[in-house]
Design a protein around this motif. Structure first.
Motif, PDB file in Angstrom:
ATOM      1  N   TRP A 202       5.271  11.246   0.311  1.00  0.00           N
ATOM      2  CA  TRP A 202       5.821   9.992  -0.188  1.00  0.00           C
ATOM      3  C   TRP A 202       4.864   9.270  -1.149  1.00  0.00           C
ATOM      4  N   PRO A 203       3.581   9.108  -0.803  1.00  0.00           N
ATOM      5  CA  PRO A 203       2.702   8.429  -1.769  1.00  0.00           C
ATOM      6  C   PRO A 203       2.609   9.158  -3.106  1.00  0.00           C
ATOM      7  N   LEU A 204       2.570  10.494  -3.055  1.00  0.00           N
ATOM      8  CA  LEU A 204       2.468  11.261  -4.296  1.00  0.00           C
ATOM      9  C   LEU A 204       3.752  11.163  -5.116  1.00  0.00           C
ATOM     10  N   PHE A 205       4.911  11.174  -4.448  1.00  0.00           N
ATOM     11  CA  PHE A 205       6.189  11.025  -5.144  1.00  0.00           C
ATOM     12  C   PHE A 205       6.271   9.655  -5.814  1.00  0.00           C
ATOM     13  N   LEU A 206       5.881   8.609  -5.088  1.00  0.00           N
ATOM     14  CA  LEU A 206       5.959   7.255  -5.645  1.00  0.00           C
ATOM     15  C   LEU A 206       4.998   7.079  -6.815  1.00  0.00           C
TER      16      LEU A 206
ATOM     17  N   GLY B 150      -2.741   2.021  -5.981  1.00  0.00           N
ATOM     18  CA  GLY B 150      -3.504   1.079  -5.185  1.00  0.00           C
ATOM     19  C   GLY B 150      -2.778   0.577  -3.957  1.00  0.00           C
ATOM     20  N   GLU B 151      -2.952  -0.717  -3.684  1.00  0.00           N
ATOM     21  CA  GLU B 151      -2.387  -1.336  -2.484  1.00  0.00           C
ATOM     22  C   GLU B 151      -0.860  -1.271  -2.477  1.00  0.00           C
ATOM     23  N   ALA B 152      -0.241  -1.429  -3.651  1.00  0.00           N
ATOM     24  CA  ALA B 152       1.220  -1.361  -3.734  1.00  0.00           C
ATOM     25  C   ALA B 152       1.723   0.005  -3.301  1.00  0.00           C
ATOM     26  N   LEU B 153       0.996   1.054  -3.659  1.00  0.00           N
ATOM     27  CA  LEU B 153       1.393   2.405  -3.272  1.00  0.00           C
ATOM     28  C   LEU B 153       1.350   2.567  -1.757  1.00  0.00           C
TER      29      LEU B 153
END
Length: 410
Positions: A32-36, A44-47
């Protein structure tokens, strides 16, 4: 004999379909973090915050809708609920791949939790196929399908992302769910046409309706506590491994997979052991397993090497493999319809999942990894004490001392 063969065949297809559906759903889990970052451009924090929100979102809506879908399945057939869950998962996974706004992806994840629910639908359908004496065996069998899918999913997701991109993970998952739904449409028997109705016997010595409701409520609270304890480490375990034994991401994946492998191997064995046992024996065994799980969590606070941590994770997976069939098996004995029992039980599970995920992250962020594992151990001790209290309450009721698992349905 022909009907029995059809049920066994349907159960085999149900196991395979559930395994593939869970694998399709779990393909995106670690990415999920990599997709976003790739699709939406978050950093950063938003991710971090959006990743956590998107992981937790389906748990919220699944908690709100699980009981509803269970009642619909009792009325119209649980085969159609399995197909509905698969198509709902396929639709939302496909639409997520097309979005570039995080808010729209969040809405789709909420919709996914409301429409999908493959595990709950498969459990309710499986309970329609089994007899009163094989409930725990069937639930353990299906839990092994979930464990197998959980093991396969991240590996397949990594393969797809290496070959194409993170976006294709969701598209491949959607296509897989559609394929599984088509196979199940033609292979699963219609549970509404099963000859034997799933009614539980009542007898003069069984407990009162009020007592039965008290035990049902106690089992639901036990499910919530068990899932809080199960999910709390998920939010910080990867960081704990990275901090205590730096290495590759493969090491984290192997340690995550150790508990899933234990569940895959031992869940059917636990199910066979639990079938036919008296309720107070099952409650006692589950309480002992909760205490053992608490000890395993406390051992995480000591200095670890790879092999000791692998052993801890594997042993914990053995305990997890028994808890769900135990609690759901008892719950299904106390409810006259499988959809109602599974629906309310899954609502409790999702509430525990959501609460545990957030609580674990909060404790680890504010305190330390050692105290976070201690908090998980404390939750398991509370579960053990609650199960012991529930067992004493069960034994104190008229008819509970008999060697039978049958009670008045509510």
């Amino acid at each position: 004999m022909k009907a029995d063969a059809a049920r066994r065949r349907s159960l085999w297809f149900l196991w395979g379909g559930q395994c593939l559906a869970i694998a399709a759903m779990e393909m995106s889990g670690p990415f999920w973090p990599l997709f976003l970052r790739q699709q939406v451009g978050l950093h950063g924090e938003a991710l971090v915050l959006w990743s956590a929100a998107l992981i937790a979102a389906p748990m919220m809506t699944a908690f709100a809708t699980a009981a509803f879908w269970g009642r619909v399945g009792d009325r119209y057939g649980h085969k159609w609920m399995v197909l509905r869950a698969l198509l709902g998962l396929a639709l939302t996974q496909w639409l997520i791949a097309l979005q570039e706004l995080p808010l729209l992806i969040l809405c789709l994840r909420l919709l996914q939790g409301a429409l999908a629910g493959v595990i709950a639908a498969a459990m309710a359908y499986g309970l329609q196929l089994c007899t009163a004496h094989t409930r725990s065996r069937t639930l353990g069998y299906l839990q092994s399908a979930t464990a197998a899918g959980t093991l396969m999913g991240p590996v397949l997701g990594g393969l797809v992302s290496d070959l194409w991109s993170y976006t294709q993970i969701f598209q491949v998952a959607a296509a897989a769910c559609i394929g599984v739904a088509l196979v199940m449409l033609f292979t699963l028997i219609d549970d509404r046409k099963l000859a034997s109705a799933r009614t539980l016997s009542t007898e003069a010595g069984t407990p009162s309706l009020a007592c039965t409701r008290t035990i049902v409520q106690g089992l639901l609270l036990a499910l919530v506590l068990s899932q809080i304890a199960r999910m709390m480490p998920q939010s910080f375990f990867a960081l704990y491994v990275e901090d205590s034994m730096p290495g590759s991401n493969m090491l984290i994946g192997v340690l995550y997979g150790a508990s899933g492998l234990a569940m895959l191997i031992t869940a059917p064995l636990w199910g066979r052991r639990l079938d036919g046992q008296h309720r107070d024996v099952v409650l006692l065994q589950t309480a002992v397993l909760a205490m053992f799980s608490a000890a395993l969590m406390l051992l995480h606070t000591l200095e670890q090497n790879l092999w000791s941590l692998l052993a801890l994770r594997f042993a914990w997976g053995i305990c997890l493999a028994a808890m769900m069939p135990s609690l759901f098996g008892l719950l299904s004995q106390l409810r006259a319809t499988s959809g109602r029992s599974v629906g309310t039980g899954q609502a409790a599970v999702k509430l525990g999942n959501f609460s545990g995920y957030l609580l674990g992250g909060l404790v680890a962020a504010l305190l330390s990894f050692s105290l976070a594992f201690s908090a998980v151990a404390l939750t398991y001790l509370l579960l053990a004490l609650w199960l012991w209290r529930l067992r004493l309450h069960s034994l104190s009721q008229p008819g509970m001392e008999k060697e039978t698992g049958h009670v008045t349905p509510v």
